[in-house]
Design an enzyme around this catalytic site. Structure first.
Site, mmCIF file in Angstrom:
data_model
loop_
_atom_site.group_PDB
_atom_site.id
_atom_site.type_symbol
_atom_site.label_atom_id
_atom_site.label_comp_id
_atom_site.label_asym_id
_atom_site.label_seq_id
_atom_site.Cartn_x
_atom_site.Cartn_y
_atom_site.Cartn_z
ATOM 1 N N GLU A 24 0.858 -1.201 0.000
ATOM 2 C CA GLU A 24 0.000 0.000 0.000
ATOM 3 C C GLU A 24 0.889 1.244 0.000
ATOM 4 O OE1 GLU A 24 -3.162 1.008 0.002
ATOM 5 O OE2 GLU A 24 -4.455 -0.647 0.653
ATOM 6 N N ARG A 110 -6.416 0.383 13.330
ATOM 7 C CA ARG A 110 -5.067 0.830 12.983
ATOM 8 C C ARG A 110 -5.179 1.969 11.972
ATOM 9 N NH1 ARG A 110 -4.596 -0.772 7.766
ATOM 10 N NH2 ARG A 110 -5.137 -2.892 7.128
ATOM 11 N N ASN A 112 -4.671 3.659 8.339
ATOM 12 C CA ASN A 112 -4.770 3.140 6.978
ATOM 13 C C ASN A 112 -4.284 4.213 6.021
ATOM 14 O OD1 ASN A 112 -5.509 0.754 5.526
ATOM 15 N ND2 ASN A 112 -7.245 1.847 4.665
ATOM 16 N N GLU A 130 -14.741 -4.198 11.764
ATOM 17 C CA GLU A 130 -15.638 -4.907 12.693
ATOM 18 C C GLU A 130 -16.690 -3.960 13.263
ATOM 19 O OE1 GLU A 130 -15.338 -8.112 12.882
ATOM 20 O OE2 GLU A 130 -13.585 -7.942 11.587
ATOM 21 N N ASN A 155 -10.129 5.436 3.054
ATOM 22 C CA ASN A 155 -9.325 5.102 1.877
ATOM 23 C C ASN A 155 -9.440 6.162 0.786
ATOM 24 O OD1 ASN A 155 -7.568 3.002 1.168
ATOM 25 N ND2 ASN A 155 -9.159 1.453 1.560
ATOM 26 N N ASP A 207 -10.099 1.358 -3.478
ATOM 27 C CA ASP A 207 -9.019 1.375 -2.477
ATOM 28 C C ASP A 207 -8.221 2.661 -2.689
ATOM 29 O OD1 ASP A 207 -7.107 0.649 -0.603
ATOM 30 O OD2 ASP A 207 -7.040 -1.427 -1.184
#
Ligand SMILES: O=C1O[C@H](CS(=O)(=O)O)[C@@H](O)[C@H](O)[C@H]1O
Length: 301
Positions: A24, A110, A112, A130, A155, A207
């Site tokens: 990424e 976390r 991104n 989640e 994103n 993405d």
């Protein structure tokens, strides 16, 4: 699908073969002619000079890394618990005392996708598939200030060439949003749906992304096996098949910013899929006609 869509002439090819879990955040430094990127899951930062004909150099961290941004002396590294500065080429690290505001709240949380805006401010989003409860933050006076966006997977952050628009996606929504952006204050307006993958019959989810000099938004479609290009009105104008299912992000690089580098992932693939797609996990590249925008570096904290 738009009738104006063009058929790509060039094809995506391998730039450097790797076995990444979740490549990424490719970022091209025009100053050094070096491409940086990360393997999020393994906490790796890569640095590669395409002209050197040598393998990428790797810096290993003990936590996942969401993204990196150029600082002039090295990289700002968004490690899961907080921001760190990686000096290059020495590799010296310094914690910046800017913790991830969501760190510790949930195991799945976390940093991104992120990048610097045209005014040199760092923006970074978080991920929590989640529980939801992720957001997009900007770095202001050494603190991460939350936007009002409520997200699951932050994103696709990018800015229009004139700096008037901030593009962003919450990947599971399969929509790219457009927000009016005030570069002087860093404030964003209410978002509007700018691209809806369903309306274009496109597979996968949006993405990471990058914008070219004509204001076209190039989006890696994770699970969709392609990079899609949208014009400034959000119309689909081209599709570039990628030789693996999970392209993750794109960055313009090379001496003339006409090489589109593409990171890829293997994390969601079974053995059979990996056999069929030997280039999954590699760094890929596509030669393009329109140069990209130079990546801004961090100039304010
Ligand atoms: O940014 C990321 O993207 C992928 C896929 S998705 O586009 O968010 O669906 C995700 O699996 C990955 O973990 C994340 O870092």
């Amino acid at each position: 699908m738009d009738r104006t869509m063009t058929t790509p002439v060039n094809v995506v090819d391998v730039a450097f073969e790797l076995d990444m879990s979740l490549g990424e955040s490719p970022v091209w430094s025009a100053e050094d002619q070096v491409l940086y990127w990360v393997d999020i899951n393994r906490g790796h930062v890569y640095a590669w000079s395409p002209d050197s004909r040598q393998a990428p150099r790797r810096h290993d961290f003990e936590h996942t890394i969401g993204c990196v941004a150029l600082t002039g002396e090295g990289l700002l590294v968004a490690t899961a618990p907080g921001l760190t500065h990686l000096a290059l080429p020495s590799g010296e690290r310094r914690e910046l005392g800017t913790p991830n505001p969501e760190w510790g709240r949930d195991q799945g949380n976390r940093f991104n996708d992120g990048r610097c805006d045209p005014a040199g401010r760092f923006w970074v989003g978080t991920l929590n598939p989640e529980s939801g409860g992720a957001s997009l933050y900007r770095l202001e006076d050494e603190r991460l200030v939350a936007t009002k966006l409520e997200l699951r997977i932050s994103n696709g952050l990018a800015f229009s060439p004139d700096g008037r628009w901030l593009y962003h996606t919450d990947s599971p929504s399969r929509q790219v949003m457009r927000h009016a952006f005030d570069a002087a204050t860093g404030e964003i307006g209410v978002g509007e749906v700018w691209v809806d993958l369903a309306a274009h019959d496109l597979p996968g989810v949006p993405d990471g992304a990058a914008v070219d000099r004509d204001g076209h938004y190039w989006s890696a479609l994770y699970g969709g096996g392609q990079v899609a290009r949208f014009d400034p009105e959000g119309r689909l104008v081209a599709q570039y098949p990628v030789p693996c299912p999970n392209p993750t992000m794109v960055a313009f690089g090379g001496a003339d910013l006409r090489t589109l580098y593409i990171t890829t992932a293997t994390q969601d693939m079974d053995e059979e899929a990996l056999r069929r797609h030997p280039l999954a996990g590699s760094l890929l590249a596509l030669e393009v006609a329109t140069p990209g925008l130079a990546e801004p570096r961090l100039t304010r904290r």
